[in-house]
Design a protein around this motif. Structure first.
Motif, PDB file in Angstrom:
ATOM      1  N   PHE A  35      32.648  39.272  39.975  1.00  0.00           N
ATOM      2  CA  PHE A  35      33.915  38.769  39.437  1.00  0.00           C
ATOM      3  C   PHE A  35      33.707  37.721  38.348  1.00  0.00           C
ATOM      4  N   LYS A  36      32.786  36.819  38.601  1.00  0.00           N
ATOM      5  CA  LYS A  36      32.562  35.719  37.659  1.00  0.00           C
ATOM      6  C   LYS A  36      32.149  36.253  36.292  1.00  0.00           C
ATOM      7  N   PHE A  39      35.245  37.899  34.681  1.00  0.00           N
ATOM      8  CA  PHE A  39      36.242  36.951  34.183  1.00  0.00           C
ATOM      9  C   PHE A  39      35.714  36.138  33.009  1.00  0.00           C
ATOM     10  N   MET A  42      36.396  38.263  30.148  1.00  0.00           N
ATOM     11  CA  MET A  42      37.845  38.248  29.888  1.00  0.00           C
ATOM     12  C   MET A  42      38.240  36.996  29.115  1.00  0.00           C
ATOM     13  N   THR A  43      37.632  35.888  29.466  1.00  0.00           N
ATOM     14  CA  THR A  43      37.973  34.629  28.788  1.00  0.00           C
ATOM     15  C   THR A  43      37.557  34.680  27.320  1.00  0.00           C
ATOM     16  N   ASN A  60      42.036  43.872  36.274  1.00  0.00           N
ATOM     17  CA  ASN A  60      40.733  43.509  36.817  1.00  0.00           C
ATOM     18  C   ASN A  60      40.766  43.604  38.342  1.00  0.00           C
ATOM     19  N   VAL A  61      39.761  44.225  38.888  1.00  0.00           N
ATOM     20  CA  VAL A  61      39.519  44.194  40.325  1.00  0.00           C
ATOM     21  C   VAL A  61      38.048  43.859  40.521  1.00  0.00           C
ATOM     22  N   TYR A  62      37.786  42.690  41.054  1.00  0.00           N
ATOM     23  CA  TYR A  62      36.431  42.183  41.281  1.00  0.00           C
ATOM     24  C   TYR A  62      35.556  42.305  40.028  1.00  0.00           C
TER      25      TYR A  62
END
Lengths: 97, 97
Positions: A35-36, A39, A42-43, A60-62
């Motif tokens: 996930f990290k 994300f 994504m950022t 997003n999923v995990y």
């Protein structure tokens, strides 16, 4: 911003590996370690979207990230979508493993 | 972590305004001023998800954020989902306008 024809989109997709035209949008899915990592990417994408004033339909999923790009005002895919897709590819390709 | 019964979920949802049980998950949608506000809240949520080691199925389009919470391993909604939902509500309620 003019909607591209299917032929124009096909031509341009030849240079954009991993993306396809799906339900009137450019679409791809990325898979990360966790996930990290998802994300974090994504950022990085979010800042570029804001700079280009063009925003994805994404989920997003995990560790999975699905991205769909189209231009609502034009009713389809435009140059703006390809520009953002190319930006996203550049970010992904420089993402630390 | 045990799957909650529908009766247990109903009881707990009474204290969680704006959330509902939908297709075996706790679900809500938030609407913000713009993309930047939506993504800012997503970032705050992302850190808490990582801390709780529990992650949403979420999607964003410009100023809208849809969140679905369930516990895959338990095959339904558990206490972990309610804990994360409450955390998200606390973040939203302290979000600057």
């Amino acid at each position: 911003m003019t909607k591209l024809t299917e032929a124009q989109i096909s031509d341009k997709l030849a240079n954009l590996e991993g993306w396809e035209l799906n339900d009137n949008a450019l679409e791809t899915t990325f898979e990360f370690q966790n996930f990290k990592e998802a994300f974090t990417l994504m950022t990085r994408i979010a800042f570029e979207c804001e700079a280009q004033n063009h925003h994805p339909d994404w989920s997003n999923v995990y560790n999975k990230l699905n991205i769909r790009l189209n231009t609502h005002d034009a009713g389809g895919v435009t140059e703006k979508d390809f520009k953002l897709a190319e930006t996203i590819e550049a970010l992904v390709s420089t993402n630390p493993e």
